[in-house]
Design a protein around this motif. Sequence first.
Motif, mmCIF file in Angstrom:
data_model
loop_
_atom_site.group_PDB
_atom_site.id
_atom_site.type_symbol
_atom_site.label_atom_id
_atom_site.label_comp_id
_atom_site.label_asym_id
_atom_site.label_seq_id
_atom_site.Cartn_x
_atom_site.Cartn_y
_atom_site.Cartn_z
ATOM 1 N N ILE A 214 -28.162 -65.526 44.069
ATOM 2 C CA ILE A 214 -29.050 -64.506 44.641
ATOM 3 C C ILE A 214 -30.470 -64.678 44.101
ATOM 4 C CG2 ILE A 214 -29.530 -62.033 44.721
ATOM 5 C CD1 ILE A 214 -26.486 -61.590 44.653
ATOM 6 N N ALA A 215 -30.596 -64.907 42.781
ATOM 7 C CA ALA A 215 -31.923 -65.048 42.169
ATOM 8 C C ALA A 215 -32.659 -66.260 42.726
ATOM 9 C CB ALA A 215 -31.778 -65.162 40.652
ATOM 10 N N MET A 216 -31.955 -67.376 42.903
ATOM 11 C CA MET A 216 -32.610 -68.577 43.425
ATOM 12 C C MET A 216 -33.017 -68.394 44.879
ATOM 13 S SD MET A 216 -30.374 -71.639 41.650
ATOM 14 C CE MET A 216 -31.431 -72.875 42.363
ATOM 15 N N ALA A 217 -32.175 -67.697 45.661
ATOM 16 C CA ALA A 217 -32.524 -67.440 47.056
ATOM 17 C C ALA A 217 -33.676 -66.446 47.156
ATOM 18 C CB ALA A 217 -31.309 -66.910 47.809
ATOM 19 N N ARG A 218 -33.749 -65.523 46.213
ATOM 20 C CA ARG A 218 -34.784 -64.495 46.263
ATOM 21 C C ARG A 218 -36.145 -65.041 45.855
ATOM 22 N NH1 ARG A 218 -33.883 -59.049 42.868
ATOM 23 N NH2 ARG A 218 -32.136 -58.899 44.347
ATOM 24 N N TYR A 219 -36.175 -65.849 44.784
ATOM 25 C CA TYR A 219 -37.452 -66.294 44.231
ATOM 26 C C TYR A 219 -37.783 -67.745 44.558
ATOM 27 C CZ TYR A 219 -36.828 -62.006 41.575
ATOM 28 O OH TYR A 219 -36.616 -60.692 41.215
ATOM 29 N N ASP A 220 -36.778 -68.514 44.999
ATOM 30 C CA ASP A 220 -36.983 -69.899 45.422
ATOM 31 C C ASP A 220 -37.635 -70.753 44.326
ATOM 32 O OD1 ASP A 220 -36.721 -71.957 47.227
ATOM 33 O OD2 ASP A 220 -38.691 -71.644 48.139
ATOM 34 N N VAL A 221 -37.338 -70.430 43.078
ATOM 35 C CA VAL A 221 -37.842 -71.209 41.949
ATOM 36 C C VAL A 221 -36.736 -71.238 40.896
ATOM 37 C CG1 VAL A 221 -40.277 -70.657 42.305
ATOM 38 C CG2 VAL A 221 -38.859 -69.142 40.918
ATOM 39 N N VAL A 222 -36.970 -72.050 39.872
ATOM 40 C CA VAL A 222 -36.036 -72.059 38.738
ATOM 41 C C VAL A 222 -36.189 -70.739 37.996
ATOM 42 C CG1 VAL A 222 -35.405 -73.191 36.595
ATOM 43 C CG2 VAL A 222 -36.176 -74.562 38.556
ATOM 44 N N VAL A 223 -35.079 -70.041 37.802
ATOM 45 C CA VAL A 223 -35.122 -68.696 37.220
ATOM 46 C C VAL A 223 -34.592 -68.735 35.793
ATOM 47 C CG1 VAL A 223 -34.954 -67.485 39.412
ATOM 48 C CG2 VAL A 223 -32.873 -68.202 38.255
ATOM 49 N N THR A 224 -35.049 -67.790 34.999
ATOM 50 C CA THR A 224 -34.625 -67.692 33.609
ATOM 51 C C THR A 224 -33.384 -66.808 33.496
ATOM 52 O OG1 THR A 224 -36.007 -65.761 33.185
ATOM 53 C CG2 THR A 224 -37.020 -67.940 32.889
ATOM 54 N N ALA A 225 -32.798 -66.822 32.324
ATOM 55 C CA ALA A 225 -31.605 -66.014 32.084
ATOM 56 C C ALA A 225 -31.907 -64.530 32.198
ATOM 57 C CB ALA A 225 -31.032 -66.341 30.700
ATOM 58 N N ASP A 226 -33.116 -64.125 31.785
ATOM 59 C CA ASP A 226 -33.485 -62.717 31.879
ATOM 60 C C ASP A 226 -33.558 -62.260 33.332
ATOM 61 O OD1 ASP A 226 -33.614 -62.548 29.143
ATOM 62 O OD2 ASP A 226 -35.787 -62.925 29.047
ATOM 63 N N ILE B 100 -31.933 -63.586 35.829
ATOM 64 C CA ILE B 100 -30.555 -63.551 36.346
ATOM 65 C C ILE B 100 -29.864 -62.260 35.939
ATOM 66 C CG2 ILE B 100 -28.294 -64.670 36.237
ATOM 67 C CD1 ILE B 100 -29.760 -67.325 35.886
ATOM 68 N N ASP B 101 -30.072 -61.826 34.689
ATOM 69 C CA ASP B 101 -29.459 -60.579 34.222
ATOM 70 C C ASP B 101 -29.993 -59.383 35.002
ATOM 71 O OD1 ASP B 101 -27.941 -61.919 32.381
ATOM 72 O OD2 ASP B 101 -29.376 -61.641 30.733
ATOM 73 N N ILE B 102 -31.297 -59.402 35.294
ATOM 74 C CA ILE B 102 -31.890 -58.309 36.072
ATOM 75 C C ILE B 102 -31.290 -58.274 37.481
ATOM 76 C CG2 ILE B 102 -34.030 -57.480 37.121
ATOM 77 C CD1 ILE B 102 -35.525 -58.556 34.676
ATOM 78 N N VAL B 103 -31.181 -59.451 38.094
ATOM 79 C CA VAL B 103 -30.603 -59.532 39.444
ATOM 80 C C VAL B 103 -29.153 -59.074 39.420
ATOM 81 C CG1 VAL B 103 -29.904 -61.114 41.275
ATOM 82 C CG2 VAL B 103 -32.175 -61.319 40.249
ATOM 83 N N ALA C 223 -27.854 -55.996 41.715
ATOM 84 C CA ALA C 223 -26.838 -56.225 42.742
ATOM 85 C C ALA C 223 -25.514 -55.554 42.416
ATOM 86 C CB ALA C 223 -26.631 -57.727 42.948
ATOM 87 N N GLY C 224 -25.421 -54.918 41.242
ATOM 88 C CA GLY C 224 -24.183 -54.247 40.858
ATOM 89 C C GLY C 224 -23.069 -55.198 40.487
ATOM 90 N N LEU C 225 -23.449 -56.381 39.973
ATOM 91 C CA LEU C 225 -22.455 -57.394 39.629
ATOM 92 C C LEU C 225 -22.057 -57.367 38.166
ATOM 93 C CD1 LEU C 225 -24.043 -60.395 41.602
ATOM 94 C CD2 LEU C 225 -22.205 -58.877 42.357
ATOM 95 N N ASP C 226 -22.619 -56.448 37.403
ATOM 96 C CA ASP C 226 -22.362 -56.432 35.966
ATOM 97 C C ASP C 226 -21.271 -55.446 35.569
ATOM 98 O OD1 ASP C 226 -23.818 -54.250 36.714
ATOM 99 O OD2 ASP C 226 -25.167 -54.274 34.970
ATOM 100 N N GLY C 227 -20.692 -54.744 36.526
ATOM 101 C CA GLY C 227 -19.698 -53.736 36.181
ATOM 102 C C GLY C 227 -18.277 -54.119 36.513
ATOM 103 N N GLY C 228 -18.031 -55.346 36.977
ATOM 104 C CA GLY C 228 -16.677 -55.749 37.337
ATOM 105 C C GLY C 228 -16.435 -55.649 38.838
#
Length: 312
Positions: A38-50, A52-55, A59-64
Amino acid sequence: MIHAIFGLGLRATVVLAGTAIATFALLWHAPGDPALAIAMARYDVVVTADVIDIVRAEAGLDGGFWPAFQGWIGPLLTGDFGRSSVTGRPVWPDLVTALSYTFPLALLGLLIGMGIAVPLAVVAARHKGGWPDRLAVALASLGAAIPAYWLGLLLILLFAVKLAWLPAVGARTTAHMVLPALTLGLGAAAALTRILRSGILEARLQPFLPAFERRGVSAGGIARNHVTPHAAIPVVTVFGLELAFLLEGAVMIEVIFSRPGLGSFLVQAIGARDFPKVQAVVILTALLFVTINLLIDLLYHTIDPRIGDHDA
């Protein structure tokens, strides 16, 4: 009749719920990190770990799995398809725009298929065992054996590349719809020809038809009032389901002919792991199948009321 409709509605609910859970589970457990996609599709650049965590949190992917599923299914039950995980735009308007390209294409393909199948089936049934019948069956078998994507490429090579009669890609004019609709229609004609031919032949073998002939009922009256209703039941089934299948087939055909529609909508959403968009297409398709099945059952009762009485 009401009892039958209630039963159909209950089965439809089970189908839709199972489809939603299965699709979400497949996307969730697919290889790779959905937040990274999602992060790569959204920003179209190399993204950092921070990032990715925000995304992942947005997106609600951090709760299981189940919390994420409940966060999506809850709004859907109120008619809200949510927002794209990539663009943040509401999914429903984009889905309607994509469907506005796909539905006319599928409908035109079905009309082409019927336009080819009906005369072929009538001629084949009228000359059962003769060369018109064998030719119609051979053409239907050939059409069923050719994959749609290969047929589409052949039509592009012939009509767009060699003859230069029609455009191959895009959707700017009506002419751009001809080749993809023809690809869909030829495939649909194969199934419709065989079913319609079999329905007509079976209807003509009904044991009560000779009695009408002995009573002096005209051949046209027998065909209109007795043969046609018997032959219509399998045709109604195939016609409705074929429209649903053509909507699915149009997704692949749109990719081949580089047309906008559900094809590009779905391919982009899967590549970006855009859960709301993918789920919207799947739910819409499942709902279409369920609705068509319900309408087919209702048409059965209209064509032959004994079917509805038996089900009740």
